[in-house]
Design an enzyme around this catalytic site. Structure first.
Site, PDB file in Angstrom:
ATOM      1  NE  ARG A   1      -4.021   0.541   1.657  1.00 46.76           N
ATOM      2  CZ  ARG A   1      -5.100   0.753   2.077  1.00 46.76           C
ATOM      3  NH1 ARG A   1      -5.488   1.466   3.317  1.00 46.76           N
ATOM      4  NH2 ARG A   1      -6.194   0.027   1.638  1.00 46.76           N
TER       5      ARG A   1
ATOM      6  CG  HIS B   1      -8.268  -0.021  -3.424  1.00 36.74           C
ATOM      7  ND1 HIS B   1      -7.411  -1.153  -2.748  1.00 36.74           N
ATOM      8  CD2 HIS B   1      -9.129   0.325  -2.047  1.00 36.74           C
ATOM      9  CE1 HIS B   1      -7.609  -1.189  -1.471  1.00 36.74           C
ATOM     10  NE2 HIS B   1      -8.731  -0.366  -1.095  1.00 36.74           N
TER      11      HIS B   1
ATOM     12  CD  GLN C   1     -12.922  -1.885  -1.480  1.00 42.91           C
ATOM     13  OE1 GLN C   1     -12.471  -1.819  -0.328  1.00 42.91           O
ATOM     14  NE2 GLN C   1     -14.321  -2.409  -1.447  1.00 42.91           N
TER      15      GLN C   1
ATOM     16  CG  ASP D   1     -13.475   6.254  -1.598  1.00 39.31           C
ATOM     17  OD1 ASP D   1     -13.686   5.956  -0.262  1.00 39.31           O
ATOM     18  OD2 ASP D   1     -12.563   6.236  -2.428  1.00 39.31           O
TER      19      ASP D   1
ATOM     20  CB  CYS E   1     -14.004   1.339  -0.717  1.00 39.72           C
ATOM     21  SG  CYS E   1     -13.686   2.963  -0.564  1.00 39.72           S
TER      22      CYS E   1
ATOM     23  NE  ARG F   1     -10.324  -5.347  -0.155  1.00 44.45           N
ATOM     24  CZ  ARG F   1      -9.676  -4.283   0.583  1.00 44.45           C
ATOM     25  NH1 ARG F   1     -10.365  -3.228   0.816  1.00 44.45           N
ATOM     26  NH2 ARG F   1      -8.409  -4.291   0.379  1.00 44.45           N
TER      27      ARG F   1
HETATM   28  N1   CP Z   1     -11.398   0.008   1.857  1.00 44.44           N
HETATM   29  C1   CP Z   1     -10.099  -0.323   2.320  1.00 44.44           C
HETATM   30  O1   CP Z   1      -9.114  -0.347   1.754  1.00 44.44           O
HETATM   31  O2   CP Z   1     -10.057  -0.091   3.737  1.00 44.44           O
HETATM   32  P1   CP Z   1      -8.695   0.036   4.560  1.00 44.44           P
HETATM   33  O3   CP Z   1      -8.135   1.558   4.052  1.00 44.44           O
HETATM   34  O4   CP Z   1      -9.273   0.134   5.768  1.00 44.44           O
HETATM   35  O5   CP Z   1      -7.734  -0.966   4.232  1.00 44.44           O
HETATM   36  N1  NVA Z   2      -9.981   6.802  -1.959  1.00 44.35           N
HETATM   37  C1  NVA Z   2      -9.582   6.209  -0.553  1.00 44.35           C
HETATM   38  C2  NVA Z   2      -9.804   4.635  -0.372  1.00 44.35           C
HETATM   39  C3  NVA Z   2      -9.530   4.447   0.894  1.00 44.35           C
HETATM   40  C4  NVA Z   2      -9.732   2.728   1.057  1.00 44.35           C
HETATM   41  C5  NVA Z   2      -8.144   6.542  -0.179  1.00 44.35           C
HETATM   42  O1  NVA Z   2      -7.276   6.344  -1.269  1.00 44.35           O
HETATM   43  O2  NVA Z   2      -7.886   7.119   0.604  1.00 44.35           O
END
Ligand code: CP
Ligand code: NVA
Length: 325
Positions: free
Chosen positions: A115, A142, A145, A236, A276, A304
């Site tokens: 990440r 992502h 997701q 989101d 998400c 997930r």
């Molecule tokens: N939806 C998602 O990726 O959640 P987190 O940021 O908690 O991992």
């Molecule tokens: N769009 C959001 C998704 C978090 C799971 C971000 O990147 O913060």
């Protein structure tokens, strides 16, 4: 003992070593992942041991609840060893090059879950590492997701093909991967954003091509009324984890795009609400909507685990336990 299910699944790798972006998955990769996810969810014991003796390193530059817990629990359920490395203190590549990260990690672990702030870090790691690299969220994508989201739609509607899914809000990483996956599977995706917040042009162009091949479609608009008749309404956060400095400017612009009961009433009577998570209640969605019977957000969160386990099965689980030298 190895069951027939494990043996056959070990033999079926994805068409790519890595999951860097959902754009790189073929329609048959997607079908295989969804089938395995459903099978794993129905009978997790059939997959016990698929990651026996294998380790999965998870390097996270940003916070996480769902992604971290589901990769840790999921790896353990497959018999593997998850290793969480909180990389919030600095970007991967600062202390030593991404190339050297890859060349060290591949000697110890059988998959790398990342990440990151930059998609380039994930691409660079995947290009060098001889073990699968899985994108657990970047600034642009992502994919894990979106796989869970497709699984949730399949459970609800029996298919993605022909479904009308509206994504409303910021054309961000979650939006891009959702477009990629649903349009490859023949879905009709409408993306509704304020002016200037559409998904990136390259992602739009490639998704139009995916939709052309699958019989799906992608439509972009600035009009919230375009949720009319949708089977699913997805939103989101208005401010992603790499955009905190834009909070004030964005919040004013995005108010007309909030998913409230009035907006949901424009969708089909059977429409589901998707997010998400984490949700910012009272901003992009009201409590009334996220807590309503139409909301499938916790199903998405549960899925997930199942979708990612399918990815692990068809990447790390489908490769020899010993690294090729
Ligand atoms: N939806 C998602 O990726 O959640 P987190 O940021 O908690 O991992
Ligand atoms: N769009 C959001 C998704 C978090 C799971 C971000 O990147 O913060």
């Amino acid at each position: 003992m190895t069951t027939p299910a494990q043996t056959s699944h070990r033999q079926k790798p994805l068409s790519t070593k890595d999951l860097v972006s959902a754009a790189t998955l073929t329609a048959s990769d997607l079908s295989m992942i969804l089938d395995t996810a459903l099978a794993f969810k129905a009978d997790p014991a059939a997959y016990r041991g698929v990651l026996d003796g294998r380790s999965v390193a998870m390097l996270f530059e940003k916070p996480s609840l769902r992604t971290r817990v589901t990769f840790e629990v999921g790896t353990a359920r497959l018999g593997g060893h998850p290793l969480y490395y909180d990389h919030g203190f600095e970007r991967i590549g600062q202390r030593e090059s991404v190339k050297d990260y890859a060349r060290n990690l591949e000697r110890w672990v059988h998959a790398i879950v990342l990440r990151t702030y930059s998609q380039r870090t994930i691409e660079e790691m995947a290009a060098v590492a001889r073990v699968p690299v899985i994108n657990a969220l970047s600034d642009t994508d992502h994919p894990c997701q979106a796989l869970a989201d497709a699984l949730t739609l399949v459970e609800r509607f029996g298919r993605v093909e022909g479904l009308n899914v509206c994504y409303i809000g910021d054309g961000n990483n979650v939006c891009v991967s959702l477009m990629h996956v649903l349009c490859k599977l023949g879905g009709h995706v409408r993306v509704i954003t304020p002016k200037g917040f559409a998904p990136p042009a390259d992602a739009v162009a490639e998704t139009h091509e995916f939709a052309r091949l699958s019989g799906g479609s992608l439509t972009l608009t600035n009009d919230p009324a375009a949720v009319a008749g949708a089977d699913a309404v997805y939103t989101d956060t208005w401010v992603s984890m790499h955009q905190e400095d834009q909070s004030d400017a964005r919040e004013k612009l995005f108010v007309p795009y909030r998913v409230d009961a009035e907006l949901m009433a424009r969708a089909a009577g059977h429409a589901v609400f998707m997010h998400c998570l984490p949700a910012h209640r009272g901003e992009e969605v009201t409590d009334e909507v996220i807590d309503s019977p139409a909301s499938v957000v916790y199903d998405q969160a549960e899925n997930r685990l199942h979708a990612q386990n399918a990815v692990l099965i068809h990447t790390a689980g489908a490769r020899p336990a010993r690294l090729a030298r």
